[in-house]
Design an enzyme around this catalytic site. Structure first.
Site, PDB file in Angstrom:
ATOM      1  N   CYS A   2       0.844  -1.196   0.000  1.00  0.00           N
ATOM      2  CA  CYS A   2       0.000   0.000   0.000  1.00  0.00           C
ATOM      3  C   CYS A   2       0.879   1.245   0.000  1.00  0.00           C
ATOM      4  O   CYS A   2       1.941   1.252   0.612  1.00  0.00           O
ATOM      5  CB  CYS A   2      -0.951   0.135   1.202  1.00  0.00           C
ATOM      6  SG  CYS A   2      -2.232  -1.134   1.241  1.00  0.00           S
ATOM      7  N   CYS A 432      13.756  -5.835  10.293  1.00  0.00           N
ATOM      8  CA  CYS A 432      12.958  -7.058  10.380  1.00  0.00           C
ATOM      9  C   CYS A 432      13.419  -7.953   9.236  1.00  0.00           C
ATOM     10  O   CYS A 432      13.358  -7.563   8.075  1.00  0.00           O
ATOM     11  CB  CYS A 432      11.467  -6.757  10.247  1.00  0.00           C
ATOM     12  SG  CYS A 432      10.476  -8.280  10.170  1.00  0.00           S
TER      13      CYS A 432
END
Ligand code: AMP
Length: 459
Positions: A2, A432
């Protein structure tokens, strides 16, 4: 995935929002939504499809504040009802919310809100944020703090009210978000390429855990909670963000080129030319070529008039599209020993088709090199990777993947090599790397959440 953007402080905010969304189209191609205000109410228009189609017929209006969103569903179906911004014209608060990320405790939150009588109108995890904000008391910042203390997972948010624009990044900082200035106006967006297209100057990134409120009184910054560690998504740098963007304090193209250099050190190959899988392998291939001394050549031409392979909603549709998208230049390929560079292998189906195409075009040998480690684990924080079973590296060795793809040799970058390039290590905080290592910074709480990730259902 997005793409999100918000503009504050110019009557042209809506025009600039749509322009910025053009630059963010790679972050979502399912649908677009924009919201604007007359200072009283918030208005909104959402449509499935690309920004260019939307812009052709959308009637621009003047508004001092606007926000926009591009959808790439990771939870919820690909339908108009699941497009953002989520707009609530409540009696005491009017807001529009744009979200990039995934909430890992969405289902349990939704369940308890429904038990209290809340009515949900979409399948989007973002809708829980809207309900929690509306439920809370006080000014917009207190309400946001209340709502965001309940949610877990990844969220970069851009929110507007009739008088303010707000940008928030979760306290681990999974998804990017930046701030820019356009004369007297402010712009917040997922990536700096959206600032460039509207001629805005980059000021800084929104900090992890920061709430930035932009209003007539100026800019006010507060923290959600004191961040202890950072977990920026390394896959944004590897694949997802645009190469001309600057995110996580780094130039994306340069990171990709350095990953290519490291790959050449770790996984050398005896070959005549280095060719990229366009566009995703381009900068890594330049780096590989520079480091290895093997000449770079553009041997696969990509048509830019069809979307990213992955984004099509079913694997059947994906089956035939590599040939539509890519064409080998036979005179470059024929008789050559090729190092073929791509940024990642997900299911392995694209690489297999590309290798077949190159062999048919007369390639003598194909040595596939990947500028990231094997993707073994699904993402719970907003990157659209399929279920574990469909990630080829989750159940196959490098040798087995090589055989499936049909290349002569296959080499991946190591996790250590990748982290050396970005200058950070998981243990000490920073990135991450869950899709490569399985070290999930926030373990998903809801079994429903996992089963509802878009590709879990579609494939
Ligand atoms: P596959 O055939 O499934 O291995 O697809 C590999 C291709 O997909 C590579 O060219 C990647 O650049 C690209 N890719 C990797 N991750 C994603 C993603 N989440 N969405 C879309 N494309 C991706």
């Amino acid at each position: 995935m997005c793409g999100i953007i918000g503009v504050f402080g110019t009557d042209d905010s809506l025009k600039n929002t749509i322009l910025g969304l053009h630059a963010l189209q790679h972050r979502g191609q399912e649908g677009i939504g924009v919201a604007w205000t007359d200072g009283q109410k918030i208005y909104c228009e959402k449509r499935l499809g690309y920004v260019s189609e939307f812009a052709k017929t959308f009637k621009l209006t003047q508004s001092p504040i606007s926000v926009g969103h591009l959808r790439y569903s990771t939870t919820g179906k690909s339908e108009k009802n699941n497009l953002q911004p989520i707009v609530v014209n409540g009696i005491d608060l009017k807001i529009a919310i744009c979200h990039n990320g995934n909430l890992t405790n969405f289902f349990s939150l939704r369940k308890s809100l429904e038990e209290e009588g809340a009515v949900f109108t979409s399948e989007m995890d973002t809708e829980v944020i809207a309900h929690l904000i509306m439920k809370a008391k006080g000014d917009i910042i207190s309400r946001l703090k209340f709502a965001l203390s309940k949610v877990k997972g990844a969220f970069s948010l851009i929110i507007m009210t009739p008088s303010a624009l707000i940008a928030v990044r979760d306290s681990l900082g999974f998804r990017p978000l930046c701030l820019g200035r356009l004369k007297n106006a402010y712009v917040v967006a997922s990536e700096t390429c959206a600032l460039d297209i509207i001629g805005a100057e980059f000021i800084r990134e929104i900090e992890q855990g920061e709430i930035l409120l932009i209003s007539k009184e100026g800019i006010k910054s507060e923290m959600l909670e004191k961040p202890k560690i950072k977990r920026e998504c390394i896959f944004e740098l590897i694949y997802f963000a645009r190469p001309d963007s600057h995110i996580f304090s780094r130039d994306v193209w340069l990171v990709r080129k350095e990953l290519g250099k490291m790959l050449a050190i770790e996984q050398p190959a005896d070959a005549d030319i280095v060719i990229p899988v366009p566009d995703s392998g381009l900068f890594a291939a330049i780096g590989y070529s520079e480091q290895s001394g093997i000449p770079f050549s553009y041997g696969l031409v990509r048509s830019h008039y069809i979307g990213r392979t992955f984004i099509e909603p079913s694997s059947q549709e994906r089956a035939s599209d590599v040939r539509i998208k890519l064409n080998p230049i036979k005179s470059v390929i024929k008789g050559k020993r090729i190092v073929l560079i791509d940024d990642s292998i997900v299911r392995g189906t694209t690489s297999r088709k590309i290798v077949k195409m190159l062999k048919e075009a007369g390639a003598k040998e194909i040595h596939m090199r990947i500028s990231s480690p094997p993707i073994k684990f699904p993402c719970y924080y907003g990157i659209d990777t399929p279920s574990k079973g469909e990630l080829i590296a989750s159940s196959h060795s490098v040798e087995q993947i090589k055989n499936f793809i049909g290349c002569d040799s296959l080499g991946y970058l190591s996790v250590e090599g990748m982290l050396k390039v970005v200058g950070d290590f998981y243990e000490n905080g920073g990135f991450c790397t869950a899709c490569f290592t399985g070290n999930y910074p926030i373990p998903p709480e809801d079994a429903e959440f996992i089963s509802q990730l878009r590709l879990f259902r579609d494939y």
